[in-house]
Design an enzyme around this catalytic site. Structure first.
Site: not given
Length: 350
Positions: A108-110, A137, A141, A180, A313
């Site tokens: 994931s990009s997180c 999370y 990953k 999401h 945000d």
């Protein structure tokens, strides 16, 4: 990987996994192995090892994961950390014992730092603090990436970690409490449209199909039905964060593209001296407010938006640098507006 290779898709009922399965079938692969959670609990190391011993897959797409939005990540951090760590560790250990050739781990990009330069390059991994709202999370990953790299270094495996941007499309989760941002907005705006049309029965059918509507929101929807006017739609935060989105079938196409690269190009990606990490995205972003306005246009909502600035945000901008996968010859195909229209159809039909 060829048409007769035995391929295991872990997580084939999820958003990404189901798209991978569709893409493999579309391209003519037939020796595909899947298991539901009821048939195989991937958090169970013994059961996972037994499955690999029995099936002996040659290629693995590791798309199984516990996923959710900001609210879910804040509410269940232990679940997101431990479930994902167990799934990754159990599959990697069993895949190594079973001599799996190519393994594609879906991240994931997180994983990237909250405030890293934009667009995000693969080398920005671990160069700064993570976004706090989904840190457990993200850490799980990151551990999965390190597992791929460590196995490559120690055992000579050829495992690759692909990092997609925010995904959407058929099979998405539209629950307003743990989905999401894009599917949540699709559902919110569809409900608002039903309210502006006075369709109480449609709202009730949507709730039965996609999960409970919060009581305060449902009360406003029913009131709007009575007045036959569009209710206000509340957006979390300021609406100014920028996000990138990728239609999930495009992701699946990219993953199969990577898994079928010739040995020279694939081996360069999993060279033991380098982190086996590659970004997958659209290369385009927009603000959350612009996203909401685009969805409103697709669903036919004509009301106004209100920003709830008391809600977080998250990261202010996230867009992936996809120059590496583009250089290999892959490009996304689906336009965002067209993809949103297809996602709306998917929600309507369920």
């Amino acid at each position: 990987m060829n048409q007769h290779s035995k391929i295991y898709i872990a997580g084939h009922r999820g958003l990404a996994g189901s798209a991978i399965l569709r893409e493999l079938q579309r391209q003519g692969y037939s020796n595909l192995v899947t298991r539901t959670h009821a048939e195989l609990d991937l958090e169970d190391a013994v059961a996972t090892r037994r499955f690999f011993e029995q099936e002996r897959p040659e290629v693995v797409f590791l798309a199984a994961a516990k996923v959710g939005g900001i609210h879910a990540n804040n509410s269940y951090p232990v679940d997101f950390l431990m479930s994902n760590l167990l799934i990754e560790a159990n599959i990697c250990r069993a895949a190594h014992a079973g001599k799996v050739g190519r393994l594609i781990f879906l991240g994931s990009s997180c994983i990237y730092p909250r405030d890293c330069p934009q667009p995000i390059k693969e080398e920005y991994l671990l160069t700064g603090p993570l976004e706090p709202t989904n840190r457990p999370y993200a850490l799980a990953k990151i551990a999965g990436i390190e597992m791929c790299w460590s196995y490559n270094r120690q055992y000579g495996t050829k495992w690759l970690a692909a990092m997609p941007t925010n995904l959407y499309g058929p099979g998405d989760n539209y629950d307003l409490n743990n989905s999401h941002v894009l599917p949540a907005l699709i559902r919110k705006l569809h409900l608002a449209k039903l309210a502006q049309e006075g369709d109480v029965e449609g709202i009730n059918r949507n709730e039965a199909a996609h999960g409970t509507i919060p009581a305060d929101l449902k009360a406003k929807l029913v009131e709007s039905c009575t007045k036959r006017q569009a209710p206000e739609v509340v957006l979390w935060g300021s609406g100014t964060p920028r996000r990138e989105f990728l239609y999930v079938d495009d992701l699946a196409n990219a993953l199969v593209f990577l898994a079928t690269l010739d040995d020279t190009r694939y081996d360069a990606l999993v060279e033991p001296s380098c982190c086996p990490l590659i970004n997958v995205g659209s290369g385009e972003d927009l603000t959350i407010r612009e996203l909401a306005e685009t969805i409103a246009e697709v669903v036919g909502y004509r009301g106004r938006f209100v920003q709830d600035t008391g809600k977080p945000d998250g990261t202010m901008r996230k867009i992936m640098d996809v120059s590496r996968i583009n250089a290999l010859g892959w490009q996304r195909k689906m336009d965002l507006k067209q993809g949103i229209a297809l996602s709306c159809q998917d929600m309507y039909l369920r």
